[in-house]
Enzyme design. Sequence first.
Site, PDB file in Angstrom:
ATOM      1  N   ASP A 125     -10.256   7.840  28.983  1.00 25.52           N
ATOM      2  CA  ASP A 125      -9.140   7.591  29.891  1.00 25.52           C
ATOM      3  C   ASP A 125      -9.225   6.103  30.250  1.00 25.52           C
ATOM      4  O   ASP A 125     -10.248   5.453  30.014  1.00 25.52           O
ATOM      5  CB  ASP A 125      -9.305   8.479  31.142  1.00 25.52           C
ATOM      6  N   ASP A 173      -7.196   4.151  33.376  1.00 30.42           N
ATOM      7  CA  ASP A 173      -7.155   3.794  34.810  1.00 30.42           C
ATOM      8  C   ASP A 173      -8.113   4.641  35.629  1.00 30.42           C
ATOM      9  O   ASP A 173      -8.047   5.859  35.599  1.00 30.42           O
ATOM     10  CB  ASP A 173      -5.731   3.962  35.336  1.00 30.42           C
TER      11      ASP A 173
END
Length: 248
Positions: free
Chosen positions: A9, A11
């Site tokens: 991932d 952010d």
Amino acid sequence: MPLKALIWDVDGTMAETEDVHLAAFNKAFQEFRLGWNWDRELYGRLLRVAGGKERILHYAGTSGDPLAERPGFEAFVAELHARKTEIYNEMVRAGNLELRPGVARLMEEARRAGVRQAVATTTSLVNVHNLLRLTLGDAAPRWSSVVAGDHVAKKKPDPEVYLEALRQLRLGPGDCLALEDSANGVKAAVAAGIPVVAMPGAYTAEDDFSGAITVIRGFGEDGGPCGDRPGEQSLIDFLAELHARAVA
Ligand code: XBP
Ligand code: MG
């Protein structure tokens, strides 16, 4: 089943980017004279809606702003979000965003161990490339796949971004391990059948990470504390062991 790929991932996982996103949203709202200003407390709630455009639409719809009723509002939000993305990248270029502790080390350990690396994020593709270029430069892994918010119709917690990553990797869910900072991200990985390690970020410390194979504080720098990983073990071996137990 050995660990064949890490799926990152972006952010909150690779770097604590959300305060820069928040500043960019607010600057775009100012430029468009909307009279909106999100504070950190409200943004923490709005982050439950993945995707900047979806987040703006949700906010306008629930705040009762008459603007949301105007014909062509979705097209307006797309234009507003495009400007927010430009501002965000100006801020990232001008700022000093750093990767979370241990992230660069894990990326390098994975590369050396022959574990492929991919990205599965809700954020916009340009944000990913800009962040990686500025924080890692030439040290960035050779990504086997990068799937961003631009590439999917449904954002996390829908599994679409992870299913697309698996398709591009030509791997099964059990071959991979996802790294996520949020409940939405964990839900998306779990729905795709991918074992996922949660590492809560500044905005997601209170999230429900049910379904994750474990929750760790992060990847301590230089063998520092990292969940219950003994200091001398490499991060990639630590994660490969967690993965092996999860898929056994
Ligand atoms: C987090 C998100 C993104 C960002 C804002 O993405 O939900 O929407 O908050 O970026 P990740 P955009 O899956 O990497 O945690 O405005 O480009 O959507
Ligand atoms: Mg995240």
